[in-house]
Design an enzyme around this catalytic site. Structure first.
Site, mmCIF file in Angstrom:
data_model
loop_
_atom_site.group_PDB
_atom_site.id
_atom_site.type_symbol
_atom_site.label_atom_id
_atom_site.label_comp_id
_atom_site.label_asym_id
_atom_site.label_seq_id
_atom_site.Cartn_x
_atom_site.Cartn_y
_atom_site.Cartn_z
ATOM 1 N N LYS A 53 0.871 -1.183 0.000
ATOM 2 C CA LYS A 53 0.000 0.000 0.000
ATOM 3 C C LYS A 53 0.902 1.225 0.000
ATOM 4 O O LYS A 53 1.515 1.559 1.006
ATOM 5 C CB LYS A 53 -0.899 0.036 1.248
ATOM 6 C CG LYS A 53 -1.896 1.190 1.181
ATOM 7 C CD LYS A 53 -2.146 1.887 2.492
ATOM 8 C CE LYS A 53 -1.449 3.200 2.679
ATOM 9 N NZ LYS A 53 -1.700 4.290 1.754
ATOM 10 N N GLU A 90 10.472 2.000 10.415
ATOM 11 C CA GLU A 90 11.478 3.044 10.154
ATOM 12 C C GLU A 90 10.748 4.366 10.299
ATOM 13 O O GLU A 90 9.898 4.697 9.478
ATOM 14 C CB GLU A 90 12.038 2.922 8.730
ATOM 15 C CG GLU A 90 12.801 1.656 8.448
ATOM 16 C CD GLU A 90 14.136 1.584 9.162
ATOM 17 O OE1 GLU A 90 14.565 2.583 9.764
ATOM 18 O OE2 GLU A 90 14.740 0.502 9.123
HETATM 19 P P1 NAP Z 1 2.617 8.676 7.581
HETATM 20 O O1 NAP Z 1 1.536 9.649 7.660
HETATM 21 O O2 NAP Z 1 2.973 7.908 8.789
HETATM 22 O O3 NAP Z 1 2.230 7.699 6.387
HETATM 23 C C1 NAP Z 1 3.032 6.615 5.996
HETATM 24 C C2 NAP Z 1 2.157 5.543 5.375
HETATM 25 O O4 NAP Z 1 1.288 5.001 6.365
HETATM 26 C C3 NAP Z 1 1.266 6.051 4.247
HETATM 27 O O5 NAP Z 1 1.167 5.053 3.261
HETATM 28 C C4 NAP Z 1 -0.063 6.228 4.972
HETATM 29 O O6 NAP Z 1 -1.182 6.192 4.115
HETATM 30 C C5 NAP Z 1 -0.054 5.045 5.916
HETATM 31 N N1 NAP Z 1 -0.951 5.148 7.064
HETATM 32 C C6 NAP Z 1 -1.459 6.254 7.644
HETATM 33 N N2 NAP Z 1 -2.255 5.920 8.682
HETATM 34 C C7 NAP Z 1 -2.245 4.561 8.772
HETATM 35 C C8 NAP Z 1 -2.862 3.621 9.645
HETATM 36 N N3 NAP Z 1 -3.652 3.997 10.638
HETATM 37 N N4 NAP Z 1 -2.636 2.310 9.443
HETATM 38 C C9 NAP Z 1 -1.825 1.904 8.444
HETATM 39 N N5 NAP Z 1 -1.212 2.748 7.585
HETATM 40 C C10 NAP Z 1 -1.412 4.067 7.753
HETATM 41 O O7 NAP Z 1 3.976 9.337 7.118
HETATM 42 P P2 NAP Z 1 4.195 10.284 5.880
HETATM 43 O O8 NAP Z 1 3.588 11.589 6.234
HETATM 44 O O9 NAP Z 1 3.803 9.634 4.626
HETATM 45 O O10 NAP Z 1 5.794 10.367 5.858
HETATM 46 C C11 NAP Z 1 6.514 11.234 6.665
HETATM 47 C C12 NAP Z 1 7.138 10.525 7.850
HETATM 48 O O11 NAP Z 1 7.858 9.368 7.451
HETATM 49 C C13 NAP Z 1 8.149 11.352 8.589
HETATM 50 O O12 NAP Z 1 7.911 11.272 9.962
HETATM 51 C C14 NAP Z 1 9.486 10.709 8.254
HETATM 52 O O13 NAP Z 1 10.497 10.878 9.187
HETATM 53 C C15 NAP Z 1 9.122 9.307 8.093
HETATM 54 N N6 NAP Z 1 10.093 8.630 7.246
HETATM 55 C C16 NAP Z 1 10.973 7.767 7.822
HETATM 56 C C17 NAP Z 1 11.922 7.112 7.060
HETATM 57 C C18 NAP Z 1 12.876 6.154 7.697
HETATM 58 O O14 NAP Z 1 13.380 5.281 7.011
HETATM 59 N N7 NAP Z 1 13.166 6.257 8.978
HETATM 60 C C19 NAP Z 1 11.956 7.326 5.685
HETATM 61 C C20 NAP Z 1 11.047 8.219 5.118
HETATM 62 C C21 NAP Z 1 10.108 8.854 5.924
HETATM 63 P P3 NAP Z 1 -1.754 7.525 3.412
HETATM 64 O O15 NAP Z 1 -0.697 8.017 2.512
HETATM 65 O O16 NAP Z 1 -2.925 7.026 2.684
HETATM 66 O O17 NAP Z 1 -2.064 8.469 4.525
#
Ligand code: NAP
Ligand code: MG
Length: 497
Positions: free
Chosen positions: A174, A249
């Protein structure tokens, strides 16, 4: 306009909801990049069923042969690199050199995995009893659910999908709703490379519906997630209830320390790339700059001069240094943090506003921003902003710099600029982080090394290289006793025959 479907059991199919959503260009919101399926729990169930059905055959395909399919898919990505980078820039907004790098990361991951197909080493050890072998084997686990963020639209899906299938698992991915097109292109490359139906399935839609359905599905044995700490904690909780294996991550608040002996021009290149690359939307972004007092004034002056010259605008234009933020909500979040920074007493010396004017009116552009006089307890010093906002600290010693570096809940990446070997070694020893760079910025991980962080950045797993196979395999210990008699471990002692 392209209409993308879900990919389930080797077929591109519409969602049972009959509904779709749009993916727009963050640099020009009039432009629709594609239309995607707004999937339901039922769609996820079909995808998991297909993955479950494909698993018994796929796990029996010898790993070197699985690797050959990955190699073919990777060659397709290589041929299409430029086209895919352009699509990714349109859907995500980072500049072309960066989206080329993102596709290249998937290519590197693919070729590494191809080689790993002929390796996937396990260990053999001596037995405590004679005429007995003690061996171990890596086994695939089953159906993997991959949930990915928008900031690395192809690289992060590839880090999960490719090693998972090389190891003999089957996958349902997803992708982030902001960037589903790049993940679809990855899936297409595998389809064209001849991956059997059901081994890789792709379902788009919201985290709260599609993501949650994957988390709760009893046949999904592993969840591999990259994203925010908030969602990560939720995933650990739900998956924990179902006793699934989970790799997380999450966020970062990555420090760069500059000591008096550093090459300041080099450190300047590093901080500008680390803080403003991907418009600061990297988990490894340099969000804290920790300067020794002896070079503080000089370095701040150099930094502001350089940042003023940055060209912000259309990320498809080769001369642009920084594109927009991903969406309106992200721009609001960044601006809210800037307001909090000012209220808490940090001094804004550059930026701090959305960009205005013709070129910017249809995109989520924000100025590169610098705060000085930041104190370690402040919100902007502690929380991940995920935007082009740099917080600068002044310190008297390396010890104080490291105390600040370690004084946050995260521990992903870190960096020190110095020409003093003892300082570099001390920083490597003392900084709490999964990655430490010496004389290089906090961003720029290579795919064949372990990637991940300590503390609230994750749950102890490392993607990349050989360590990712710990996530996607389980160990089987095998004992072969050829002594011809009952030998009891811990009870019988070894005797010479
Ligand atoms: P996010 O809001 O946590 O979303 C990540 C993924 O999770 C998206 O596919 C999202 O779907 C999905 N998601 C949201 N709510 C969910 C739930 N309740 N159950 C299952 N899946 C769910 O993060 P983001 O805004 O896309 O990315 C930014 C964050 O990612 C930052 O905090 C960044 O530090 C972190 N990040 C970490 C790394 C690493 O390797 N450490 C790398 C890149 C990014 P939708 O898109 O449909 O909302
Ligand atoms: Mg988009």
């Amino acid at each position: 306009m392209d209409v993308y479907k879900n990919y389930i059991n080797g077929e591109w199919v519409e969602s049972s909801s009959g509904e779709t959503f749009e993916n727009r260009n963050p640099a020009n919101w009039d432009e629709v990049v594609g239309v995607f399926q707004k999937s339901t729990r039922e769609d996820v169930e079909k995808a998991v069923e297909a993955a479950k059905k494909a698993y018994p055959h796929w796990r029996k395909v010898p790993a070197p042969k699985r690797g050959e399919i990955i190699r073919r898919a990777t060659e397709i990505l290589l041929e299409r690199k430029e086209e895919l980078a352009r699509l990714m820039t349109r859907e995500m907004g980072k500049i072309l050199p960066e989206t080329r790098g993102d596709v290249q990361e998937a290519i590197d991951t693919g070729f590494y995995a191809f080689g790993e197909g002929r390796r996937l080493f396990s260990m053999n050890t001596p037995s405590e009893l004679p005429n007995k072998y003690a061996l171990t084997f890596r086994r695939p686990i089953g159906v993997v659910g991959a949930i990915t963020p928008w900031n690395f639209p192809m690289a992060i899906p590839s880090w999960k999908v490719i090693p998972a299938i090389l190891a003999g698992n089957t996958v349902v991915i997803k992708p982030a709703s902001d960037t589903p097109a790049s993940a679809a292109e990855l899936v297409k490359a595998f389809e064209e490379a001849g991956l059997p139906p059901g081994v890789l399935n792709y379902v788009t839609g919201s985290g709260s519906v599609v993501g949650e359905a994957l988390l709760e599905h009893p046949d999904v044995r592993v969840i591999s997630f990259t994203g925010s700490s908030e969602v990560g904690a939720r995933i650990a909780e739900v998956a924990g209830r179902h006793l699934k294996k989970v790799s997380l991550e999450l966020g970062g608040k990555n420090p760069m320390i500059v000591m008096p002996s550093a090459d300041l021009e080099l450190a300047l290149d590093g901080v500008v790339w680390g803080a403003y690359g991907t418009t600061g939307q990297r988990c490894t972004a340099t969000s804290r700059l920790i300067l020794h007092e002896d070079i503080y004034d000089e370095f701040i002056e150099m930094l502001v001069e350089r940042v003023k010259q940055m060209k912000i605008g259309n990320p498809l234009d080769e001369s642009t240094d920084m594109g927009p933020l991903i969406n309106e909500k992200q721009r609001e979040t960044v601006h809210r943090y800037v307001e909090i920074g000012k209220q808490e007493g940090a001094k804004l010396i550059y930026g701090g506003e959305p960009l205005k004017g013709d070129e910017y009116d249809k995109g989520w552009f924000y100025m590169p921003t610098i705060f000085v006089d930041v104190e370690p307890h402040m919100t902007i010093a502690q929380e991940e902003i995920f935007g082009p906002v740099l917080s600068v600290f002044k310190v008297k010693s390396l010890e104080e710099a490291i105390e600040i570096a370690n004084g946050v809940k995260y521990g992903l990446s870190s960096s020190i600029y110095t020409r003093n070997l003892l300082e570099a070694m001390y920083a490597i020893e003392e900084i709490e982080a999964g990655i430490t760079y010496v004389n290089a910025p906090t961003i720029g991980a290579e795919t064949h090394l372990p990637f991940g962080g300590v503390k609230a950045t994750g749950n102890g797993h490392r993607e990349g290289g050989w360590t990712v196979y710990e996530i996607f395999t389980e160990w089987k210990a095998v004992y072969i006793d050829f002594s011809g008699r009952l030998q009891r471990a811990q009870i019988d002692t070894w005797e010479e025959e």
